[in-house]
Design an enzyme around this catalytic site. Structure first.
Site, short mmCIF file in Angstrom:
data_model
loop_
_atom_site.label_atom_id
_atom_site.label_comp_id
_atom_site.label_asym_id
_atom_site.label_seq_id
_atom_site.Cartn_x
_atom_site.Cartn_y
_atom_site.Cartn_z
N GLY A 39 -14.47 11.90 1.66
CA GLY A 39 -14.49 10.46 1.41
C GLY A 39 -15.28 9.67 2.41
N ARG A 77 -12.19 24.44 2.76
CA ARG A 77 -10.77 24.28 3.00
C ARG A 77 -9.96 25.02 1.94
NH1 ARG A 77 -11.08 19.00 5.54
NH2 ARG A 77 -13.29 18.57 5.87
N ASP A 126 -5.78 20.47 2.39
CA ASP A 126 -7.17 20.04 2.48
C ASP A 126 -7.63 19.92 3.92
OD1 ASP A 126 -5.25 17.76 1.94
OD2 ASP A 126 -6.92 16.64 2.78
#
Length: 473
Positions: A81, A172, A241
């Site tokens: 993000g 991840r 994550d």
């Protein structure tokens, strides 16, 4: 600087093309020259400088897409993000390393965020990653820190910043969860092949390459968490994550290094239920690995996946025992667990500083206990433990002095306490980065005395113990 694009070449199913969006009046305020030399990066080269700060777009830079279990709940699509994977560079060891810019601006995965990082959190991550590396914990590294005059809004306006990170890989557990739960079997197979080729190539010739790779992932994760527990580190946000497939500590946010020993300690004030408390970290690691193993349920049988997970606990326990034995200077003893159990009971009741205790123990003279006894209230109980300890210590083949010297190399004098980070952040926000560099110097050689920086080894003041850090940190 030669940037490769191995992950970006997997295609649009794995990431979206993005570039660094430079901050207003940004400037380079710290650069890790030692790491840069290892990666053959010359920051003074005009082209390199422009690429790294975003003045010249990198054609193959991307933001990665992934999913994740966050505080136990599944989020089917997350992603970078506020991060941009610039590409990979080859180190002097011939291995590839990711260059990843955090705080680089909006991406397709920013959701309702601004894609930015603030100077406060960027400094915390820079210091933590370099401190962990110096303590021998597999970790992402900090290569460059940029500040700016651009305001970024969190609880209040703060200085915008960017942090250039280096890691073996940024894949991840959540990457595998994304493709598995989206039913993207072809992409999942591609990701498996990618990881085998780039991170676990030693297993390509194995009769069971996937199973061999997953066992290694489990064991690396176990060893990483054993190291966390041994040094008194708490991650704070152990979401899937935020767990690296290469077994590195990544995504430093509301982390903490333990002051007073407390197994129930929660460093993240956003973790209202204490899900990621210090004593729960080993269990959460196994829970996360279980989430990861589900993603291979179409590749391996349930029994095979269970067998893989069975490698976790013995690997974690054996590595933790090895680390704690070294901290105590006891390399051959059958009483390690009993000694640790007794000791931790004392440390908790005395509210004894975890790192300070082990550093003092390293300097303990044979059968002279005042150095430790002067730190506690219940002197007789501590004396009883010290007597038991000395009996075991006397059984070591090496001399008392040699064992003490070895202990000083595993029990750090300097750790990254929250109040120290707070102090350097306040100074940096006012334009003074000298305290940051002074702290960074001792954290990157934490076992040395650094007599000129003695104050940085002191116990925290009471206000320093109560500093709150949260997911915005």
């Amino acid at each position: 600087m030669h940037l490769e694009s191995n992950f970006a070449d997997l295609g649009s199913g794995f990431s979206s093309k993005t570039t660094i969006r430079p901050l207003h009046e940004q400037r380079l305020v710290e650069f890790n020259q030692t790491l840069a030399s290892f990666l053959s990066i010359d920051i003074k080269h005009p082209e390199t400088k422009d690429l790294l700060c975003g003045n010249v777009p990198i054609s193959h830079s991307v933001s990665m897409v992934y999913a994740g279990h966050q505080f136990g709940g599944f989020s089917p699509q997350l992603g970078d993000g506020r991060g941009v994977l610039l590409g990979e560079v080859r180190g002097q060891d011939k291995n590839l390393y990711d260059l990843h810019m955090k705080g680089a601006g909006l991406t397709p995965y920013s959701r309702r965020g601004d894609g930015r990082a603030v100077l406060r959190s960027s400094i915390r991550e820079y210091l933590a990653s370099e401190a962990m590396h110096a303590l021998g914990v597999p970790s992402s590294r900090a290569l460059a820190l940029y500040d700016s005059r651009e305001a970024v809004y969190r609880e209040q306006p703060e200085k915008g910043a960017m942090l250039l990170r280096v890691a073996n890989g940024h894949i991840r557990f959540g990457h595998f969860e994304y493709f598995f739960y989206q039913g993207k079997t072809e992409e999942l197979d591609q990701l498996i092949e990618y990881c085998l080729k780039h991170y676990y190539s030693q297993f390509l010739s194995s009769e069971t390459p996937l199973k061999s790779m997953l066992i290694e992932v489990v064991e690396r994760t176990a060893r990483m968490i054993a190291k966390w527990q041994a040094i008194g580190f708490q991650h704070g946000v152990m979401n899937t994550d935020n767990f690296s497939f290469t077994g590195e500590t990544i995504d430093y946010g509301p982390y903490g290094f333990m002051d007073d020993y407390d197994p129930a300690w929660v460093c993240n004030h956003s973790d209202y239920e204490g899900r990621y408390a210090f004593e729960r970290q080993p269990g959460v690691g196994l829970w996360n690995l279980n989430c990861l193993m589900r993603c291979f349920s179409k590749h391996l049988s349930k029994d095979e996946l269970v067998d893989i997970l069975k490698h976790y606990e013995p690997e974690l326990q054996s590595h933790y025992d090895e680390l704690m034995a070294a901290k105590l200077g006891l390399y051959k003893t059958e009483k390690l667990h009993a000694l640790l159990s007794f000791l931790f009971t004392i440390l908790q009741s005395e509210k004894m500083d975890y790192s300070v205790f082990f550093r003092l123990l390293s300097k303990l003279e044979e059968n002279t206990f005042s150095l430790i006894l002067d730190e506690v209230i219940d002197r007789e109980r501590m004396r009883a433990w010290l007597l038991e300890y000395c009996v075991e210590r006397s059984k070591q083949k090496a001399s008392w002095q040699d064992v003490s010297l070895a202990m000083l190399q595993v029990n750090p004098k300097y750790i990254l306490r929250n109040y120290l980070a707070h102090d350097v952040i306040v100074a940096a926000e006012n334009g003074d980065f000298l305290p940051f560099r002074r702290l960074l110097k001792v954290l990157t050689s934490p076992f040395d005395e650094h007599e000129e920086s003695e104050t940085l080894a002191q116990r925290p003041p009471e206000w320093g113990k109560s500093l709150e850090v949260s997911c915005s940190s």
